[in-house]
Design a protein around this motif. Structure first.
Motif, PDB file in Angstrom:
ATOM      1  N   PHE A 113      31.625  43.802  36.958  1.00  0.00           N
ATOM      2  CA  PHE A 113      32.495  43.370  35.945  1.00  0.00           C
ATOM      3  C   PHE A 113      34.370  43.459  36.650  1.00  0.00           C
ATOM      4  O   PHE A 113      34.810  42.770  36.431  1.00  0.00           O
ATOM      5  N   VAL A 114      34.127  44.606  37.324  1.00  0.00           N
ATOM      6  CA  VAL A 114      35.666  44.964  37.741  1.00  0.00           C
ATOM      7  C   VAL A 114      36.030  43.879  38.764  1.00  0.00           C
ATOM      8  O   VAL A 114      37.060  43.291  39.120  1.00  0.00           O
ATOM      9  N   ASN A 116      34.908  40.912  39.441  1.00  0.00           N
ATOM     10  CA  ASN A 116      35.267  39.573  38.430  1.00  0.00           C
ATOM     11  C   ASN A 116      36.670  39.499  38.060  1.00  0.00           C
ATOM     12  O   ASN A 116      37.209  38.301  37.997  1.00  0.00           O
ATOM     13  N   ILE A 117      37.169  40.421  37.767  1.00  0.00           N
ATOM     14  CA  ILE A 117      38.843  40.346  37.381  1.00  0.00           C
ATOM     15  C   ILE A 117      39.776  40.351  38.452  1.00  0.00           C
ATOM     16  O   ILE A 117      39.533  40.609  39.685  1.00  0.00           O
ATOM     17  N   PRO A 118      40.487  39.342  38.089  1.00  0.00           N
ATOM     18  CA  PRO A 118      41.742  39.031  39.310  1.00  0.00           C
ATOM     19  C   PRO A 118      42.651  40.431  39.690  1.00  0.00           C
ATOM     20  O   PRO A 118      42.744  41.146  39.007  1.00  0.00           O
ATOM     21  N   LYS A 121      45.032  43.476  37.888  1.00  0.00           N
ATOM     22  CA  LYS A 121      44.489  44.076  36.729  1.00  0.00           C
ATOM     23  C   LYS A 121      43.352  45.085  37.215  1.00  0.00           C
ATOM     24  O   LYS A 121      42.838  45.798  36.263  1.00  0.00           O
ATOM     25  N   ARG A 123      42.947  46.856  39.985  1.00  0.00           N
ATOM     26  CA  ARG A 123      43.433  48.179  40.007  1.00  0.00           C
ATOM     27  C   ARG A 123      43.505  49.032  38.891  1.00  0.00           C
ATOM     28  O   ARG A 123      43.039  50.357  38.974  1.00  0.00           O
ATOM     29  N   TRP A 125      41.947  48.683  35.822  1.00  0.00           N
ATOM     30  CA  TRP A 125      40.745  49.036  35.316  1.00  0.00           C
ATOM     31  C   TRP A 125      40.149  50.097  36.086  1.00  0.00           C
ATOM     32  O   TRP A 125      39.215  50.870  35.836  1.00  0.00           O
ATOM     33  N   ARG A 126      40.056  49.842  37.571  1.00  0.00           N
ATOM     34  CA  ARG A 126      39.410  50.591  38.429  1.00  0.00           C
ATOM     35  C   ARG A 126      39.816  52.190  38.354  1.00  0.00           C
ATOM     36  O   ARG A 126      39.093  53.215  38.261  1.00  0.00           O
ATOM     37  N   GLY A 127      41.165  52.363  38.098  1.00  0.00           N
ATOM     38  CA  GLY A 127      42.053  53.640  37.859  1.00  0.00           C
ATOM     39  C   GLY A 127      41.423  54.335  36.676  1.00  0.00           C
ATOM     40  O   GLY A 127      40.958  55.596  36.620  1.00  0.00           O
ATOM     41  N   MET A 128      41.229  53.335  35.718  1.00  0.00           N
ATOM     42  CA  MET A 128      40.590  54.061  34.269  1.00  0.00           C
ATOM     43  C   MET A 128      39.347  54.390  34.279  1.00  0.00           C
ATOM     44  O   MET A 128      39.039  55.373  33.800  1.00  0.00           O
ATOM     45  N   LEU A 129      38.686  53.617  35.073  1.00  0.00           N
ATOM     46  CA  LEU A 129      37.200  54.178  34.918  1.00  0.00           C
ATOM     47  C   LEU A 129      36.699  55.057  35.911  1.00  0.00           C
ATOM     48  O   LEU A 129      35.730  55.654  35.763  1.00  0.00           O
ATOM     49  N   LEU A 130      37.601  55.279  36.703  1.00  0.00           N
ATOM     50  CA  LEU A 130      37.167  56.517  37.740  1.00  0.00           C
ATOM     51  C   LEU A 130      37.619  57.887  36.971  1.00  0.00           C
ATOM     52  O   LEU A 130      37.294  58.769  37.741  1.00  0.00           O
ATOM     53  N   ILE A 194      32.667  52.866  42.675  1.00  0.00           N
ATOM     54  CA  ILE A 194      33.590  52.788  43.455  1.00  0.00           C
ATOM     55  C   ILE A 194      33.039  52.368  44.659  1.00  0.00           C
ATOM     56  O   ILE A 194      33.538  51.401  45.344  1.00  0.00           O
ATOM     57  N   ALA A 198      33.554  48.880  46.598  1.00  0.00           N
ATOM     58  CA  ALA A 198      33.934  48.423  47.990  1.00  0.00           C
ATOM     59  C   ALA A 198      32.889  47.717  48.836  1.00  0.00           C
ATOM     60  O   ALA A 198      33.581  46.851  49.589  1.00  0.00           O
TER      61      ALA A 198
END
Lengths: 313, 303
Positions: A113-114, A116-118, A121, A123, A125-130, A194, A198
């Motif tokens: 899902f992450v 897929n996102i351009p 944004k 970054r 989402w990734r920051g929030m989910l970690l 994460i 990668a």
């Protein structure tokens, strides 16, 4: 001046046996000496505070409770006869396997899902989910303990609107095991996310384009491109997480301390209870040693995969 | 035959392009939908910590909606930040973590340099050994370490158990192997020409390390530093086993043991303490996220 004399003296000593290639030999000699001193603290640390305790624990496991008498495998045979021990073995395996599977699955799905996102944004989402991975587990487990509180559980409050009766989150064996796995999945899934993200980024787009032209559907793309390309990362991450999950202490200790009736104990928490709280150090050492075979198998496979990866690069 | 095939492919490709972009927008919408769900799952505990920390004890024990703060108050924060005990935990945690970071760097950077660049007898074995040590968990070593400390204490008369400074010696067993491992990876990725040029110019090994390797591998160094700090800040098992007096405790152990008095849980303060305890790693993460993630992925992808 004195320095020069010393240096010359050393040079002369090293050079004396063979004059030819003396310079090179000198450099090599100096290099290995320097290397030795640079790695000495590391070697000392590993030997004194990791390897020595590891073998010391083998020795401790052969003593009686007062640590005055050698009892050989007495502690081990004693453990084999105890029902609690087998329950801990079973629970540790259930816990580690289930938690790792769910962490890997959730990590894999969310990573897609992450992915897929351009751009920008992504970054965010990734920051929030970690975030779960960043909070010290002892602290976040306290928050879960409060969410699971028997009388003020915020989950039960929310569920009551859907007509679901109050759930004894930590009160009975099934739900306590479920809650512990849930918290561990919550804490560990971001790590998988994460790593997989990668790995997903390193899969070349051309492969997907080629597959799309050949008319592959999304399932075939995942099965024939994504999974084979990520195989190594998936293996390393899963094995690594298996070790960490199997040796987990914080979550069970804070949530249930092994209860109800010792049914949620893992090796680490039971070893703590037996070895430190009941001060039967040999038996505790013995319990924690049972983690070694599983850790060793996982470590061998990780090492194989990591070195394979090194060769590819 | 072939022209026919191309003709056929022409229009159908156009259609597929359209459907692909439509697929993509739908995929994006679904992605956002599920991401929001997962974000709720992942962020509920920290947000609930924040919510509870803003409540007074009367509101916590009242049967109101737990997800909302009706009478926000900072009393929990004030109480904790003026309590000497809590500040003591914070201070212990800070001093231990900072010392451990320094010790870790002093041990692992030179060692990683030697292992990455100076091929000496046993260097490959040692590098593998470092990686294996990283896989040995704390829950395997805490009992023998406890006994070791007790024995040393008996022999030398130096008090080791129940003293915070002993953690400064123990924590590097968790941080040094990983930091060395990722620093080996970073150092190995530096082109050989760089240090060969330095050696030809007459630089010693130490100068090569300080003037070339450390500046070039600075991102790796930052990642390793962050890792060492977060690990020592979050460590729970070792301080729980080795320290017991209130003035020797670190933050995680202090909060779990002292704020829970008997069966009375002061949840407002516990959540405030947990949030304050989680703050340093979170702040570092907020500012240095990329280094944090680089360090996280380096373990498996480098070396």
């Amino acid at each position: 001046m004195a320095d020069v004399v010393v240096e010359q003296g050393r040079l002369a000593r090293v050079a004396s046996p063979h004059r030819k290639g003396a310079n090179l030999r000198n450099v090599l000699g100096r290099k290995s000496t320097v290397a030795f001193f640079l790695t000495l603290p590391l070697i000392l640390l590993i030997f004194l505070l990791v390897l020595y305790p590891a073998f010391y624990s083998l020795y401790l496991a052969t003593l009686n409770k007062a640590m005055t008498k050698f009892v050989g495998l007495g502690n081990f045979t004693f453990l084999f006869k105890r029902e609690t021990f087998w329950m801990v073995v079973k629970q540790s395996c259930i816990f580690a396997v289930t938690a790792v599977i769910f962490k890997a699955l959730i990590g894999f799905i969310v990573a897609h899902f992450v992915h897929n996102i351009p751009g920008k944004k992504q970054r965010k989402w990734r920051g929030m989910l970690l975030v779960p991975w960043v909070i010290p587990p002892a602290m976040s487990t306290l928050a879960w303990l409060w969410l699971f509180d028997p009388s003020y559980s915020a989950f039960n409050y929310t569920l009551s609107f859907f007509g679901v009766g109050p759930i004894p989150w930590l009160g009975n064996t099934f739900w306590a095991r479920f809650s512990i796995i849930l918290v561990n999945v919550w804490y560990g899934a971001p790590f998988f996310l994460i790593m997989y993200l990668a790995a997903l980024k390193s899969v070349p787009d051309q492969l997907y384009e080629a597959a799309a032209i050949d008319g592959a559907n999304w399932w075939q793309r995942i099965w024939f491109i994504t999974l084979p390309m990520m195989r190594n990362i998936i293996a390393i991450t899963t094995l690594f997480s298996l070790i960490v999950t199997f040796a987990n202490f914080d979550i069970v200790r804070i949530l249930t301390s092994g209860g109800p009736l010792d049914t949620t104990h893992l090796f680490a928490t039971w070893a703590f209870q037996v070895g430190i709280q009941s001060s039967d150090i040999p038996l505790g050492a013995c319990v924690s040693l049972f983690m070694v075979p599983i850790l060793a198998v996982a470590a061998i496979f990780i090492l194989r995969d990591v070195s394979k990866r090194g060769n590819e690069a | 035959m072939s022209t026919l095939a191309i003709d056929k492919a022409g229009p159908s490709r156009k259609v597929r392009y359209g459907s692909m972009s439509r697929d993509r927008t739908w995929a994006l919408r679904w992605s956002y939908f599920f991401l929001v769900l997962f974000a709720i799952f992942f962020l509920t505990p920290p947000i609930y910590m924040l919510i509870t920390s803003l409540k007074g004890s009367a509101e916590i024990s009242a049967a109101t909606n737990p997800w909302w703060v009706f009478h926000p108050t900072l009393s929990n924060y004030v109480e904790l930040l003026t309590s000497n005990q809590f500040l003591r935990f914070f201070w212990n945690s800070s001093i231990i973590s900072i010392t451990v970071v320094i010790v870790t760097m002093l041990i692992s950077v030179p060692a990683a340099f030697a292992l990455a660049r100076m091929k000496f007898w046993g260097s490959a074995t040692l590098a593998t050994g470092v990686f294996l040590t990283y896989l040995i968990p704390d829950s395997l070593l805490f009992i023998p370490l406890f006994k070791m400390l007790a024995v040393i204490q008996e022999f030398t008369g130096i008090t080791l158990l129940n003293r915070w400074y002993v953690l400064v010696f123990i924590y590097p067993t968790l941080t040094v192997p990983f930091c060395t491992w990722i620093m080996i990876g970073y150092f190995a990725s530096i082109p050989k020409e760089l240090d060969e040029a330095a050696i030809i110019d007459g630089a010693s090994w130490l100068q090569t390390l300080l003037r070339i390797f450390i500046p070039v591998a600075l991102p790796g160094l930052i990642a390793a530093t962050i890792f060492a700090f977060t690990v020592s800040w979050a460590q729970f098992l070792y301080p729980l086993v080795f320290t017991t007096s209130v003035d020797q405790l670190v933050l995680p152990v202090g909060i779990t043991t002292t704020l829970i008095k008997g069966d009375v849980f002061n949840w407002g303060q516990i959540m405030t303490g947990a949030l304050l305890g989680a703050a340093p790693p979170l702040i570092i993460y907020a500012f240095l996220m990329d280094y944090y993630i680089a360090g996280l992925t380096a373990g498996a992808t480098k070396g």
